[in-house]
Enzyme design. Structure first.
Site, PDB file in Angstrom:
ATOM      1  N   CYS A 107     -47.804  28.197 -32.427  1.00  0.00           N
ATOM      2  CA  CYS A 107     -48.653  27.290 -33.320  1.00  0.00           C
ATOM      3  C   CYS A 107     -49.594  27.106 -32.405  1.00  0.00           C
ATOM      4  O   CYS A 107     -51.606  26.842 -32.979  1.00  0.00           O
ATOM      5  CB  CYS A 107     -47.598  25.622 -33.759  1.00  0.00           C
ATOM      6  SG  CYS A 107     -47.763  25.507 -32.419  1.00  0.00           S
ATOM      7  N   LYS A 140     -32.873  22.136 -42.137  1.00  0.00           N
ATOM      8  CA  LYS A 140     -33.043  22.988 -42.666  1.00  0.00           C
ATOM      9  C   LYS A 140     -33.873  24.627 -41.545  1.00  0.00           C
ATOM     10  O   LYS A 140     -34.580  24.227 -41.481  1.00  0.00           O
ATOM     11  CB  LYS A 140     -33.651  22.906 -43.674  1.00  0.00           C
ATOM     12  CG  LYS A 140     -34.648  23.501 -44.283  1.00  0.00           C
ATOM     13  CD  LYS A 140     -34.240  25.478 -45.774  1.00  0.00           C
ATOM     14  CE  LYS A 140     -34.628  26.206 -45.585  1.00  0.00           C
ATOM     15  NZ  LYS A 140     -34.818  26.981 -44.968  1.00  0.00           N
ATOM     16  N   GLY A 163     -44.026  24.253 -39.941  1.00  0.00           N
ATOM     17  CA  GLY A 163     -44.159  25.230 -40.700  1.00  0.00           C
ATOM     18  C   GLY A 163     -45.849  25.361 -40.894  1.00  0.00           C
ATOM     19  O   GLY A 163     -46.476  24.406 -40.115  1.00  0.00           O
ATOM     20  N   THR A 176     -47.207  24.217 -46.735  1.00  0.00           N
ATOM     21  CA  THR A 176     -45.459  24.114 -46.809  1.00  0.00           C
ATOM     22  C   THR A 176     -45.990  23.412 -47.037  1.00  0.00           C
ATOM     23  O   THR A 176     -45.384  21.759 -47.876  1.00  0.00           O
ATOM     24  CB  THR A 176     -44.669  24.396 -46.783  1.00  0.00           C
ATOM     25  OG1 THR A 176     -45.321  26.574 -45.915  1.00  0.00           O
ATOM     26  CG2 THR A 176     -43.311  25.035 -47.022  1.00  0.00           C
ATOM     27  N   GLY A 177     -46.941  21.914 -46.117  1.00  0.00           N
ATOM     28  CA  GLY A 177     -46.790  20.354 -45.447  1.00  0.00           C
ATOM     29  C   GLY A 177     -47.314  19.790 -46.309  1.00  0.00           C
ATOM     30  O   GLY A 177     -46.642  18.807 -46.227  1.00  0.00           O
TER      31      GLY A 177
HETATM   32  P1  NAD Z   1     -43.683  28.248 -43.550  1.00  0.00           P
HETATM   33  O1  NAD Z   1     -43.374  26.959 -43.925  1.00  0.00           O
HETATM   34  O2  NAD Z   1     -43.161  29.551 -44.030  1.00  0.00           O
HETATM   35  O3  NAD Z   1     -41.651  27.776 -43.166  1.00  0.00           O
HETATM   36  C1  NAD Z   1     -40.981  26.477 -42.475  1.00  0.00           C
HETATM   37  C2  NAD Z   1     -39.864  26.111 -42.881  1.00  0.00           C
HETATM   38  O4  NAD Z   1     -40.419  25.470 -44.415  1.00  0.00           O
HETATM   39  C3  NAD Z   1     -38.743  27.134 -43.316  1.00  0.00           C
HETATM   40  O5  NAD Z   1     -37.354  26.520 -43.269  1.00  0.00           O
HETATM   41  C4  NAD Z   1     -38.985  27.163 -45.016  1.00  0.00           C
HETATM   42  O6  NAD Z   1     -37.417  27.695 -45.253  1.00  0.00           O
HETATM   43  C5  NAD Z   1     -39.236  25.861 -44.891  1.00  0.00           C
HETATM   44  N1  NAD Z   1     -39.778  25.592 -46.955  1.00  0.00           N
HETATM   45  C6  NAD Z   1     -40.679  26.837 -47.241  1.00  0.00           C
HETATM   46  N2  NAD Z   1     -41.116  25.943 -48.217  1.00  0.00           N
HETATM   47  C7  NAD Z   1     -40.593  25.044 -48.440  1.00  0.00           C
HETATM   48  C8  NAD Z   1     -41.111  23.749 -49.925  1.00  0.00           C
HETATM   49  N3  NAD Z   1     -41.593  24.289 -50.829  1.00  0.00           N
HETATM   50  N4  NAD Z   1     -40.047  22.763 -49.425  1.00  0.00           N
HETATM   51  C9  NAD Z   1     -39.533  22.429 -48.494  1.00  0.00           C
HETATM   52  N5  NAD Z   1     -39.484  23.650 -46.953  1.00  0.00           N
HETATM   53  C10 NAD Z   1     -40.152  24.979 -47.459  1.00  0.00           C
HETATM   54  O7  NAD Z   1     -43.775  28.282 -41.623  1.00  0.00           O
HETATM   55  P2  NAD Z   1     -43.046  29.328 -41.044  1.00  0.00           P
HETATM   56  O8  NAD Z   1     -43.263  30.836 -41.926  1.00  0.00           O
HETATM   57  O9  NAD Z   1     -41.629  29.547 -41.121  1.00  0.00           O
HETATM   58  O10 NAD Z   1     -44.062  28.964 -39.439  1.00  0.00           O
HETATM   59  C11 NAD Z   1     -45.041  29.648 -38.821  1.00  0.00           C
HETATM   60  C12 NAD Z   1     -45.468  28.401 -39.235  1.00  0.00           C
HETATM   61  O11 NAD Z   1     -45.604  27.163 -38.634  1.00  0.00           O
HETATM   62  C13 NAD Z   1     -47.537  28.735 -38.549  1.00  0.00           C
HETATM   63  O12 NAD Z   1     -48.447  28.021 -38.955  1.00  0.00           O
HETATM   64  C14 NAD Z   1     -47.455  27.935 -37.347  1.00  0.00           C
HETATM   65  O13 NAD Z   1     -48.933  27.595 -36.357  1.00  0.00           O
HETATM   66  C15 NAD Z   1     -46.835  26.836 -38.419  1.00  0.00           C
HETATM   67  N6  NAD Z   1     -46.056  25.860 -36.215  1.00  0.00           N
HETATM   68  C16 NAD Z   1     -46.052  24.654 -36.112  1.00  0.00           C
HETATM   69  C17 NAD Z   1     -45.753  24.249 -35.320  1.00  0.00           C
HETATM   70  C18 NAD Z   1     -46.437  22.772 -34.349  1.00  0.00           C
HETATM   71  O14 NAD Z   1     -45.629  22.181 -34.209  1.00  0.00           O
HETATM   72  N7  NAD Z   1     -47.576  22.925 -35.059  1.00  0.00           N
HETATM   73  C19 NAD Z   1     -45.214  24.829 -34.292  1.00  0.00           C
HETATM   74  C20 NAD Z   1     -44.160  25.614 -34.560  1.00  0.00           C
HETATM   75  C21 NAD Z   1     -45.009  26.552 -35.856  1.00  0.00           C
END
Ligand code: NAD
Length: 476
Positions: A278, A169, A222, A226-227
């Site tokens: 991140c 996704k 993410g 959301t996690g």
């Molecule tokens: P996000 O949590 O908004 O979205 C991430 C993904 O989750 C997207 O594909 C989104 O469509 C999906 N999503 C959203 N709501 C959901 C739900 N309720 N159920 C399942 N999936 C859902 O994050 P973002 O804004 O796309 O990314 C930025 C974040 O990601 C920052 O916090 C960043 O630090 C983090 N990040 C972490 C790493 C790591 O490896 N630790 C790497 C890159 C980014």
């Protein structure tokens, strides 16, 4: 552009689409299907039907396909980088790096194809046991928009080489590079159904995917919020999860550090990908005895950063990826000014001029003398704003650095071996860098502690995230 389900390119069930916008120009690049619950069910079914066939191929056969795909990606690096820059906003040089990173990760896992065997265990007085490692089944990969190609590789590399099938996704803002890469994997011989991509909103596509009973494992990258939602949904099916979440990485600059190197590290660490990494340097703690000199050098470095459309070769920093991020950063900096949360040394505004008028640009910004309770230190600042705090010594720096709910990365800049050792021992983070920041490699495990997540990506450890371990006991 269409979704990829069971090796075919298809529209969504509801025939609805959403726009993919270039963050530097506001122009429409493409439209992708708004996936539905039914699309999720069809793609999961395709992955499920493909599983037995794929799992019964040898790891070497799988490696052959992934290796071929990596080769095609390298040949098409420039055109893929253009697509990535257009949808994500990062400068072309960074986009090329990321595409190369995709190929590197795939090739690394091809090299591990013969490595995931079980163990022979001698049981004293009672015989022996052996362990068998098996793929889990259908796995889900949910990824963000900041590094869509690299994070796709971090998930598909270990998942596919170990014999699982996948549902990916993509983030709603950056699905095009993911779809192009999936199409290359098909061209390289990946059988239909082994990798499926459904585009669409997280609340619909993401949630239905996590809830699906046929999905055995979820690898999510993410935001922490959301996690947590994903973990909650996964818990009811007792599914395995890997969570790679946000971070607020500290960088500690001691008084014996090579200041030139530290400045270069801070500039790259904070402003690479417009601050949307991140493990970016999100809080900087510098010893007060060298703070003035360090801040001056940093200011000069920031002045020399060229902001603009990532498609132009001489640009150092592109726009933010989307309006939500842009509004957030503007609000944060307004707060700094209005609530007296530090002194803005440079930046702090939306750049002026025609070239900037339709994109989500923001000046690289340096804020010093930031108080402890500032939002800049408490929240994950996912954009080009660097807060700097002066500290008396290493103890104070470590205490301040650990004062966060996150624990992704941290760096310590010193020539003193004792300080380096103490930093490595006492900083709460999954990755510690010495005299560098941001570097990641397919060979080295990557992942956070605390609210930065659970589990590891990269390195051989990532394979065990996608393999089930069975123990067989025998009596002699
Ligand atoms: P996000 O949590 O908004 O979205 C991430 C993904 O989750 C997207 O594909 C989104 O469509 C999906 N999503 C959203 N709501 C959901 C739900 N309720 N159920 C399942 N999936 C859902 O994050 P973002 O804004 O796309 O990314 C930025 C974040 O990601 C920052 O916090 C960043 O630090 C983090 N990040 C972490 C790493 C790591 O490896 N630790 C790497 C890159 C980014």
């Amino acid at each position: 552009m269409k979704m990829q389900i069971d090796g075919k390119f298809v529209e969504a069930f509801n025939k609805e689409f959403f726009d993919i916008i270039n963050p530097a120009t506001g122009e429409l690049i493409d439209r992708v299907p708004k996936g539905t619950e039914d699309d999720v069910a069809i793609a999961v079914e395709a992955a499920s039907l493909a599983f037995n066939g794929w799992a019964s191929t040898s790891p070497q056969q799988r490696a052959g396909i992934l290796y071929r795909a990596a080769g095609i990606v390298r040949q098409r690096k420039d055109e893929l980088a253009v697509l990535l820059t257009q949808e994500q906003g990062k400068p072309l040089a960074e986009a090329r790096n990321e595409i190369e990173g995709f190929a590197n990760v795939l090739e690394y896992y091809c090299g591990l194809a013969s490595s995931f065997h079980g163990d022979f265990v001698l049981i004293p007085q009672n015989g022996y046991a052996f362990t068998v490692k098996k793929p889990l089944g259908v796995c889900a990969a949910i990824i963000p928009w900041n590094m869509p190609a690299l994070i796709m590789a971090w998930k598909i590399g270990p998942a596919l080489i170990s014999g699982n099938t996948l549902f990916l996704k993509p983030a709603s803002n950056t699905p095009l590079t993911n779809l192009a890469l999936a199409s290359i994997l098909s061209e390289a011989g990946l059988p239909p159904g082994v990798l499926n991509i459904v585009t669409g909103p997280g609340e619909v596509v993401g949630e239905n995917l996590v809830k699906s009973l046929k999905v055995k494992k979820i690898s999510f990258t993410g935001e922490a919020r959301t996690g947590k939602r994903v973990a909650e949904l996964a818990a009811s099916g007792m599914k395995r999860v890997t969570l790679e979440l946000g971070g607020s990485d500290p960088m500690l600059v001691c008084d014996d550090a090579n200041l030139e190197d530290a400045v270069t590290g801070a500039l790259r660490g904070r402003f690479y990908n417009c601050g949307q990494t991140c493990t970016a340097v999100k809080r900087l703690f510098v010893f007060e005895s060298v703070a003035e000199e360090f801040i001056k050098k940093l200011e000069t470095g920031i002045w020399n950063l060229k902001v603009g459309n990532g498609m132009h070769e001489n640009v150092d920093m592109g726009p933010l990826n989307n309006s939500r991020q842009w509004e957030y950063i503007k609000e944060l900096v307004t707060d700094v000014e209005e609530k007296d949360e530090g002194r803005i040394v440079t930046g702090g505004k939306v750049p002026e001029g025609g070239a900037y008028s339709r994109g989500y640009f923001f000046e690289p910004t340096l804020v010093v003398d930031v108080p402890k309770d500032s939002r800049l230190l408490k929240e994950e600042v996912f954009g080009p704003v660097l807060p700097v705090v002066r500290v008396k010594n290493l103890d104070e720096a470590i205490e301040a650095a650990n004062n966060t709910c996150y624990g992704l990365g941290a760096s310590i800049w010193t020539k003193n071996i004792d300080r380096a050792r103490i930093g490595c021992e006492q900083l709460n983070a999954g990755i510690i860098w010495l005299n560098q920041h941001l570097k990641v490699a397919p060979e080295a495990p990557f992942g956070g502690t605390r609210e930065s997540g659970i589990g590891k990506e990269n390195g051989p450890d990532a394979l065990s995230e996608y393999l089930g371990l069975k123990t067989v006991m025998l009596k002699t």
